[in-house]
Design an enzyme around this catalytic site. Structure first.
Site, PDB file in Angstrom:
ATOM      1  CG  HIS A  36      -2.092  -0.892   1.139  1.00 13.45           C
ATOM      2  ND1 HIS A  36      -2.800  -1.306   2.244  1.00 13.45           N
ATOM      3  CD2 HIS A  36      -2.693  -1.492   0.087  1.00 13.45           C
ATOM      4  CE1 HIS A  36      -3.780  -2.109   1.868  1.00 13.45           C
ATOM      5  NE2 HIS A  36      -3.733  -2.248   0.568  1.00 13.45           N
TER       6      HIS A  36
ATOM      7  CG  HIS B   6      -9.813  -6.933  -4.195  1.00 13.68           C
ATOM      8  ND1 HIS B   6     -10.481  -5.731  -4.181  1.00 13.68           N
ATOM      9  CD2 HIS B   6      -8.777  -6.784  -3.315  1.00 13.68           C
ATOM     10  CE1 HIS B   6      -9.876  -4.911  -3.330  1.00 13.68           C
ATOM     11  NE2 HIS B   6      -8.842  -5.514  -2.798  1.00 13.68           N
TER      12      HIS B   6
ATOM     13  CD  GLU C 113      -5.801  -2.696  -2.542  1.00 16.31           C
ATOM     14  OE1 GLU C 113      -6.466  -3.525  -1.883  1.00 16.31           O
ATOM     15  OE2 GLU C 113      -5.116  -1.796  -2.024  1.00 16.31           O
TER      16      GLU C 113
ATOM     17  CG  ASP D  60      -2.977  -6.261  -4.016  1.00 16.09           C
ATOM     18  OD1 ASP D  60      -3.899  -5.513  -4.374  1.00 16.09           O
ATOM     19  OD2 ASP D  60      -3.016  -6.921  -2.962  1.00 16.09           O
TER      20      ASP D  60
ATOM     21  CG  HIS E 236      -9.602  -4.441   2.022  1.00 15.00           C
ATOM     22  ND1 HIS E 236      -8.720  -3.392   2.048  1.00 15.00           N
ATOM     23  CD2 HIS E 236      -9.235  -5.191   0.978  1.00 15.00           C
ATOM     24  CE1 HIS E 236      -7.838  -3.520   1.076  1.00 15.00           C
ATOM     25  NE2 HIS E 236      -8.131  -4.603   0.423  1.00 15.00           N
TER      26      HIS E 236
ATOM     27  CG  ASP F 189      -7.168  -8.500  -0.203  1.00 13.91           C
ATOM     28  OD1 ASP F 189      -6.115  -8.976  -0.650  1.00 13.91           O
ATOM     29  OD2 ASP F 189      -7.602  -7.391  -0.546  1.00 13.91           O
TER      30      ASP F 189
ATOM     31  CE1 TYR G 157      -3.268  -9.148   3.817  1.00 16.35           C
ATOM     32  CE2 TYR G 157      -5.488  -9.480   4.630  1.00 16.35           C
ATOM     33  CZ  TYR G 157      -4.624  -9.243   3.585  1.00 16.35           C
ATOM     34  OH  TYR G 157      -5.109  -9.093   2.318  1.00 16.35           O
TER      35      TYR G 157
ATOM     36  CG  HIS H  76      -2.080 -10.956  -0.307  1.00 14.95           C
ATOM     37  ND1 HIS H  76      -1.242 -10.464  -1.280  1.00 14.95           N
ATOM     38  CD2 HIS H  76      -3.141 -10.115  -0.251  1.00 14.95           C
ATOM     39  CE1 HIS H  76      -1.781  -9.367  -1.792  1.00 14.95           C
ATOM     40  NE2 HIS H  76      -2.936  -9.141  -1.192  1.00 14.95           N
TER      41      HIS H  76
HETATM   42 FE1  FEO Z   1      -7.086  -5.441  -1.322  1.00 13.02          FE
HETATM   43 FE2  FEO Z   1      -4.595  -7.695  -1.722  1.00 13.02          FE
HETATM   44  O1  FEO Z   1      -5.644  -6.225  -2.149  1.00 13.02           O
END
Ligand code: FEO
Length: 396
Positions: free
Chosen positions: A23, A79, A81, A83, A145, A164, A192, A225
């Site tokens: 982030h 998702h 985002e 990543d 999230h 996530d 996390y 992850h």
């Molecule tokens: Fe919310 Fe692993 O990105």
């Protein structure tokens, strides 16, 4: 690198051993991370998520070793985002018409990120995608999230692709929960949760009940992850249920910054007072200017009470203390007590300012705090020890 997770389900991701910040610079990743897209080969072939954009080329090269890109029938974007979606532009340049299944909010996010009008197929909770012998069931996970977050469940193999949720920033070539160091895994999983999911705990609790209420078997949880949960996968679901319900341990964390050691002496005397009353309480002290803020947040998450200290400077507080207070405000901790302390030379506003910020952050103030003028002498130290004792008594 790729490997088989179960039957015709493969991990096709990237282990990022060198990642130390996530982030932007916001989240420390002492043990690296991984980005975990998965490939399912049935009568139809499906790719679930991709990797961070900087690894697009590596990802595409590896993916091509598993399957020709034009054999991918569907893409699932759990998702948006970066990543997980970062390699989409490169991938879609090869297979531009391939449908991308995602939530309505993910369409907005993906368009906002990449400004492309890809072949989006909007799905909602309960929608399914037939793959041949198996099907994918989609479960929206709004605000877990991001507004677009979603999970996908693969029938027959009983795999939950949780994105996530249940992840950890934890690089390991071993890739399974039963193979890695359990203390390291727990530390990364709780860090996390504390740093990313705390503000959404009420939604986590609701979503867990909803998923468990589906009464479908879950043999494997594949997060996006870290390691895959294959040994007792529901252990992390049960752990999340505990963390989502105002979690705390028998711990008081003292966070302080100091200019000439006065506030440090106060912190240590307060800790002494707490321990003199109750040695079962875990008391931890951190100089916030010398500590990793995400590790501090993890300690706050575990605490029933926190004490925050700063000397007064320029009618305010030291910048590292201000930063951790702002971080805690955003995370909306619930059901935790707090108090302020600090030394001062003349004006002495710090404890009022810290108290106000703690209150604003949702902490229950235990008292008005304690301040001592100049560098604490014996009397001031005794006051702080007494203050620590009162905190311990209030804590019970
Ligand atoms: Fe919310 Fe692993 O990105």
């Amino acid at each position: 690198m790729s490997f088989q997770v179960k039957n015709n389900v493969y991990w096709v991701g990237k282990i990022d051993w060198e990642l130390r910040r996530f982030h932007g610079e916001e989240y420390s990743t002492h043990r690296g991370s991984s980005y975990n897209p998965y490939l399912i080969k049935d009568e139809k072939t499906v790719l679930i998520d991709t990797v961070w954009g900087k690894y697009s080329n590596e990802f595409i090269e590896n993916l091509q070793k598993e399957i020709p890109l034009d054999k991918i029938d569907y893409i699932i974007a759990n998702h948006a985002e970066s990543d997980h979606s970062g390699a989409l532009p490169e991938l879609m340049s090869h297979i531009p018409d391939t449908p991308i299944y995602c939530t309505a909010n993910a369409v907005k996010s993906l368009k906002g990120h990449y400004h492309q009008d890809w072949n989006f197929q909007v799905v909602k909770t309960g929608d399914t995608l037939q793959l041949g012998s198996r099907e994918l069931i989609f479960i929206e996970a709004r605000m877990l999230h991001w507004p677009d977050s979603m999970m996908s469940y693969l029938t027959k193999d009983n795999i939950l692709f949780s994105n996530d949720a249940f992840g950890q920033h934890f690089a390991s070539e071993l890739m399974y929960n039963d193979l890695v160091d359990q203390a390291e895994l727990y530390q990364e999983a709780i860090k996390y949760y504390a740093n990313i999911l705390t503000p959404f705990s009420a939604l986590v609790d609701k979503k867990i009940k909803e998923v468990l209420g589906l009464n479908v078997p879950v043999d494997i949880i594949c997060p996006s992850h870290g390691v895959i949960w294959r040994d007792d996968p529901l252990q992390i679901v049960n752990q999340y249920a505990r963390w989502a319900n105002d979690y705390s341990e028998n711990q008081i964390t003292i966070l302080y910054d100091t200019m000439w050691d006065g506030t440090r002496k106060m912190a240590e005397a307060i800790a002494q007072g707490i321990t003199e009353i109750d040695k079962t309480i875990t008391v931890k002290l951190f100089n916030v200017a010398r500590s990793d803020k995400n590790d501090l947040i993890t300690e706050v998450f575990k605490s029933k009470a926190i004490l925050v200290g700063s000397p007064t400077i320029n009618q305010g507080i030291l910048s590292a203390t201000a930063a951790i207070l702002e971080e805690m405000r955003g995370l909306k901790f619930k059901n935790k007590k707090a108090a302020a302390f600090g030394c001062y030379g003349w004006s002495g506003e710090s404890i009022k300012m810290i108290s106000d910020r703690l209150k604003e952050g949702g902490f229950q103030l235990m008292n008005d705090g304690i301040r001592e003028q100049w560098n604490p002498g014996n009397e001031a130290v005794d006051n702080c020890v007494r203050f620590g004792k009162s905190i311990a008594l209030d804590f019970r």
